[in-house]
Scaffold this motif. Structure first.
Motif, PDB file in Angstrom:
ATOM      1  N   VAL A   1     -80.182  50.090 -60.520  1.00 18.22           N
ATOM      2  CA  VAL A   1     -79.114  49.349 -61.192  1.00 18.22           C
ATOM      3  C   VAL A   1     -77.885  50.226 -61.423  1.00 18.22           C
ATOM      4  CG1 VAL A   1     -78.497  48.034 -63.248  1.00 18.22           C
ATOM      5  CG2 VAL A   1     -80.786  47.819 -62.261  1.00 18.22           C
ATOM      6  N   LEU A   2     -78.094  51.444 -61.925  1.00 18.81           N
ATOM      7  CA  LEU A   2     -76.965  52.337 -62.189  1.00 18.81           C
ATOM      8  C   LEU A   2     -76.200  52.642 -60.903  1.00 18.81           C
ATOM      9  CD1 LEU A   2     -75.281  54.178 -63.993  1.00 18.81           C
ATOM     10  CD2 LEU A   2     -77.051  55.943 -63.719  1.00 18.81           C
ATOM     11  N   ALA A   3     -76.926  52.968 -59.837  1.00 16.81           N
ATOM     12  CA  ALA A   3     -76.273  53.279 -58.561  1.00 16.81           C
ATOM     13  C   ALA A   3     -75.511  52.076 -58.033  1.00 16.81           C
ATOM     14  CB  ALA A   3     -77.310  53.736 -57.539  1.00 16.81           C
TER      15      ALA A   3
ATOM     16  N   ILE B   1     -74.090  49.619 -59.735  1.00 18.49           N
ATOM     17  CA  ILE B   1     -72.864  49.383 -60.502  1.00 18.49           C
ATOM     18  C   ILE B   1     -71.802  50.428 -60.167  1.00 18.49           C
ATOM     19  CG2 ILE B   1     -71.898  49.431 -62.845  1.00 18.49           C
ATOM     20  CD1 ILE B   1     -74.434  48.016 -63.778  1.00 18.49           C
ATOM     21  N   LEU B   2     -72.200  51.677 -60.039  1.00 18.09           N
ATOM     22  CA  LEU B   2     -71.234  52.722 -59.683  1.00 18.09           C
ATOM     23  C   LEU B   2     -70.648  52.467 -58.298  1.00 18.09           C
ATOM     24  CD1 LEU B   2     -73.056  55.922 -61.018  1.00 18.09           C
ATOM     25  CD2 LEU B   2     -71.158  54.675 -62.085  1.00 18.09           C
ATOM     26  N   ASP B   3     -71.479  51.999 -57.382  1.00 17.22           N
ATOM     27  CA  ASP B   3     -70.997  51.702 -56.034  1.00 17.22           C
ATOM     28  C   ASP B   3     -70.080  50.484 -56.036  1.00 17.22           C
ATOM     29  OD1 ASP B   3     -71.075  52.038 -53.083  1.00 17.22           O
ATOM     30  OD2 ASP B   3     -72.073  50.105 -53.148  1.00 17.22           O
ATOM     31  N   THR B   4     -70.448  49.461 -56.792  1.00 21.94           N
ATOM     32  CA  THR B   4     -69.649  48.234 -56.848  1.00 21.94           C
ATOM     33  C   THR B   4     -68.246  48.511 -57.363  1.00 21.94           C
ATOM     34  OG1 THR B   4     -71.592  46.831 -57.168  1.00 21.94           O
ATOM     35  CG2 THR B   4     -69.490  45.940 -57.912  1.00 21.94           C
ATOM     36  N   THR B   5     -68.125  49.415 -58.322  1.00 20.42           N
ATOM     37  CA  THR B   5     -66.818  49.703 -58.936  1.00 20.42           C
ATOM     38  C   THR B   5     -66.115  50.901 -58.306  1.00 20.42           C
ATOM     39  OG1 THR B   5     -67.929  51.034 -60.629  1.00 20.42           O
ATOM     40  CG2 THR B   5     -67.490  48.729 -61.162  1.00 20.42           C
TER      41      THR B   5
ATOM     42  N   SER C   1     -87.069  46.184 -65.039  1.00 14.62           N
ATOM     43  CA  SER C   1     -87.476  45.554 -63.784  1.00 14.62           C
ATOM     44  C   SER C   1     -86.719  44.253 -63.549  1.00 14.62           C
ATOM     45  CB  SER C   1     -88.988  45.272 -63.802  1.00 14.62           C
ATOM     46  OG  SER C   1     -89.721  46.478 -63.823  1.00 14.62           O
ATOM     47  N   ALA C   2     -86.501  43.487 -64.604  1.00 13.35           N
ATOM     48  CA  ALA C   2     -85.753  42.241 -64.469  1.00 13.35           C
ATOM     49  C   ALA C   2     -84.313  42.512 -64.035  1.00 13.35           C
ATOM     50  CB  ALA C   2     -85.772  41.470 -65.786  1.00 13.35           C
ATOM     51  N   LEU C   3     -83.714  43.541 -64.609  1.00 19.44           N
ATOM     52  CA  LEU C   3     -82.354  43.910 -64.206  1.00 19.44           C
ATOM     53  C   LEU C   3     -82.330  44.312 -62.738  1.00 19.44           C
ATOM     54  CD1 LEU C   3     -81.349  45.978 -67.368  1.00 19.44           C
ATOM     55  CD2 LEU C   3     -80.287  43.840 -66.626  1.00 19.44           C
ATOM     56  N   SER C   4     -83.320  45.065 -62.305  1.00 20.01           N
ATOM     57  CA  SER C   4     -83.391  45.482 -60.902  1.00 20.01           C
ATOM     58  C   SER C   4     -83.519  44.281 -59.977  1.00 20.01           C
ATOM     59  CB  SER C   4     -84.573  46.430 -60.691  1.00 20.01           C
ATOM     60  OG  SER C   4     -84.390  47.640 -61.388  1.00 20.01           O
ATOM     61  N   LEU C   5     -84.321  43.302 -60.366  1.00 25.38           N
ATOM     62  CA  LEU C   5     -84.485  42.107 -59.548  1.00 25.38           C
ATOM     63  C   LEU C   5     -83.162  41.363 -59.387  1.00 25.38           C
ATOM     64  CD1 LEU C   5     -87.870  40.769 -61.002  1.00 25.38           C
ATOM     65  CD2 LEU C   5     -87.480  41.623 -58.675  1.00 25.38           C
ATOM     66  N   MET C   6     -82.404  41.240 -60.475  1.00 24.30           N
ATOM     67  CA  MET C   6     -81.120  40.538 -60.397  1.00 24.30           C
ATOM     68  C   MET C   6     -80.127  41.296 -59.535  1.00 24.30           C
ATOM     69  SD  MET C   6     -80.496  38.735 -64.103  1.00 24.30           S
ATOM     70  CE  MET C   6     -81.149  39.993 -65.188  1.00 24.30           C
ATOM     71  N   HIS C   7     -80.113  42.604 -59.645  1.00 27.08           N
ATOM     72  CA  HIS C   7     -79.188  43.389 -58.830  1.00 27.08           C
ATOM     73  C   HIS C   7     -79.602  43.381 -57.360  1.00 27.08           C
ATOM     74  CE1 HIS C   7     -76.312  45.491 -61.542  1.00 27.08           C
ATOM     75  NE2 HIS C   7     -77.174  45.050 -62.452  1.00 27.08           N
TER      76      HIS C   7
ATOM     77  N   ALA D   1     -74.488  36.026 -64.334  1.00 26.21           N
ATOM     78  CA  ALA D   1     -73.181  35.463 -63.975  1.00 26.21           C
ATOM     79  C   ALA D   1     -72.142  36.571 -63.822  1.00 26.21           C
ATOM     80  CB  ALA D   1     -72.740  34.459 -65.037  1.00 26.21           C
ATOM     81  N   ARG D   2     -72.132  37.537 -64.742  1.00 32.26           N
ATOM     82  CA  ARG D   2     -71.171  38.636 -64.635  1.00 32.26           C
ATOM     83  C   ARG D   2     -71.472  39.506 -63.414  1.00 32.26           C
ATOM     84  NH1 ARG D   2     -67.326  40.790 -67.823  1.00 32.26           N
ATOM     85  NH2 ARG D   2     -66.690  42.900 -67.266  1.00 32.26           N
ATOM     86  N   LEU D   3     -72.754  39.752 -63.157  1.00 28.70           N
ATOM     87  CA  LEU D   3     -73.137  40.535 -61.992  1.00 28.70           C
ATOM     88  C   LEU D   3     -72.634  39.873 -60.710  1.00 28.70           C
ATOM     89  CD1 LEU D   3     -74.781  42.610 -60.354  1.00 28.70           C
ATOM     90  CD2 LEU D   3     -76.810  41.195 -60.775  1.00 28.70           C
ATOM     91  N   ARG D   4     -72.778  38.570 -60.603  1.00 27.50           N
ATOM     92  CA  ARG D   4     -72.326  37.857 -59.406  1.00 27.50           C
ATOM     93  C   ARG D   4     -70.811  37.989 -59.215  1.00 27.50           C
ATOM     94  NH1 ARG D   4     -75.847  32.264 -60.176  1.00 27.50           N
ATOM     95  NH2 ARG D   4     -77.700  32.938 -58.983  1.00 27.50           N
ATOM     96  N   ILE D   5     -70.073  37.860 -60.290  1.00 26.56           N
ATOM     97  CA  ILE D   5     -68.614  37.955 -60.182  1.00 26.56           C
ATOM     98  C   ILE D   5     -68.193  39.382 -59.838  1.00 26.56           C
ATOM     99  CG2 ILE D   5     -66.441  37.728 -61.429  1.00 26.56           C
ATOM    100  CD1 ILE D   5     -67.796  35.084 -60.581  1.00 26.56           C
ATOM    101  N   ASP D   6     -68.855  40.378 -60.406  1.00 28.94           N
ATOM    102  CA  ASP D   6     -68.539  41.769 -60.066  1.00 28.94           C
ATOM    103  C   ASP D   6     -68.813  42.037 -58.588  1.00 28.94           C
ATOM    104  OD1 ASP D   6     -67.776  42.320 -62.640  1.00 28.94           O
ATOM    105  OD2 ASP D   6     -69.665  43.259 -63.227  1.00 28.94           O
ATOM    106  N   ARG D   7     -69.935  41.516 -58.086  1.00 27.81           N
ATOM    107  CA  ARG D   7     -70.265  41.697 -56.668  1.00 27.81           C
ATOM    108  C   ARG D   7     -69.221  40.983 -55.787  1.00 27.81           C
ATOM    109  NH1 ARG D   7     -75.398  42.750 -54.569  1.00 27.81           N
ATOM    110  NH2 ARG D   7     -75.724  43.786 -56.580  1.00 27.81           N
ATOM    111  N   ALA D   8     -68.803  39.798 -56.218  1.00 25.87           N
ATOM    112  CA  ALA D   8     -67.794  39.054 -55.457  1.00 25.87           C
ATOM    113  C   ALA D   8     -66.458  39.793 -55.447  1.00 25.87           C
ATOM    114  CB  ALA D   8     -67.617  37.663 -56.065  1.00 25.87           C
TER     115      ALA D   8
END
Length: 320
Positions: A3-5, A7-11, A216-222, A262-269
């Motif tokens: 998850v950390l990697a 987010i750092l890559d996305t931004t 684990s749930a956060l990892s699944l969403m990412h 929802a925020r994760l999806r928008i950040d990825r977009a």
């Protein structure tokens, strides 16, 4: 998914070396204005003090690292009561030499501090990692793990000489340093002061990574943000009841599972809009929206601007 990697890559989070402070005077002091992003200091030689508003002076020794996740105003001084001069004024009086070293002179014990910052794409103060951290993180070098000690020693060594590629190597190591400091902070959270001057830390996705099931749930969403996740489906995936999962996720992360998704999806977009020429409709589908209209509405709600206009106004990295 790390998850950390992700987010750092996305931004597009990356480190930049700014300068080195060097002094052999006991009464030196440097005031550093607020930054729109995170700054850090690594004490390569000598002893100095960090002063910040509302906190007692913090003594720093060789190998210590200080991270200021939101770039708060602070002062580096040779003694707790030394007068601090703004960095810009010191720079004008002592133009930096080779390697960006600002040498204040003197004939006493040498103090050398490596200074840098981090850049990222996004809105000021909105970085998901930085927002989850306290105002100050202090990692004592002597108590750091072997990997972090190795990075600290290598940065200190590369910034002290003139070997080919030294600046490039030290700059790239700042990315490693950031991740290792965040790791060290997470490991120290249950200690006496968490490495953060005793500052209270609220719920966040970052601290929630320490919990095996919520992490684990956060990892699944990412890993699959486009999947039609439900709270019940996520709870089942991490072997929890729906009520217990929803309650624990909110307590540890600070938001509901679907709000986080929802925020994760928008950040990825947003990253796809910056980095690709894909159609907005295709990006919407790639991050889990069945309707371009619903995606555009959600994107505008989070960023205050429609996806197409966001793409045309690709943001300049914060701190650049």
């Amino acid at each position: 998914m790390d998850v950390l990697a992700d987010i750092l890559d996305t931004t597009r989070f990356s480190g930049v070396l700014l300068a080195q402070l060097r002094s052999s005077r006991p009464d030196w002091g440097c005031g550093i204005d607020p930054l729109p992003t995170a700054g850090f200091h690594l004490v390569a030689e000598g002893v100095c003090w960090l002063r910040t508003a509302g906190r007692p002076p913090l003594r720093l020794v060789p190998g210590d690292v200080v991270l200021l996740p939101r770039g708060a105003h602070h002062e580096l001084v040779g003694a707790p009561d030394a007068e601090a001069v703004r960095y810009a004024d010191l720079e004008a009086a002592h133009p930096p030499g080779r390697g960006g070293v600002l040498d204040l002179g003197g004939d006493g014990p040498v103090v050398r501090i490596v200074c840098g910052k981090f850049t990222y794409e996004g809105e000021a103060g909105q970085h998901p990692v930085l927002a989850a951290l306290p105002e100050i993180i202090h990692v004592p070098g002597l108590s750091a793990d072997a990997e972090l000690q190795g990075t600290i020693r290598l940065i200190a060594a590369e910034t002290s000489g003139r070997r080919p590629g030294a600046q490039a190597l030290a700059t790239r190591l700042t990315d490693v340093l950031f991740v290792q400091v965040v790791r060290a902070w997470l490991e120290l959270l249950d200690g006496e002061d968490g490495g953060s001057h005793g500052e209270e830390v609220g719920p966040s996705w970052l601290t929630a990574l320490r919990d095996p099931r919520i992490g684990s749930a956060l990892s699944l969403m990412h890993d699959e943000p486009q999947r039609s996740w439900t709270v019940e489906g996520l709870a089942r995936a991490v072997t929890m009841s729906r009520p217990a999962f929803a309650r624990q996720f909110k307590e540890l992360v600070g938001s509901s599972p679907l709000a986080y998704l929802a925020r994760l999806r928008i950040d990825r977009a947003a990253r796809m809009l910056r980095d690709t020429d894909e159609l907005v409709s295709d990006i919407a589908q790639a991050v889990g929206y069945t309707s371009e209209f619903a995606f555009s509405r959600a994107f505008s709600r989070q960023h205050g601007i429609a996806p197409g206009r966001y793409r045309r106004r690709a943001p300049v990295p914060l701190g650049a």
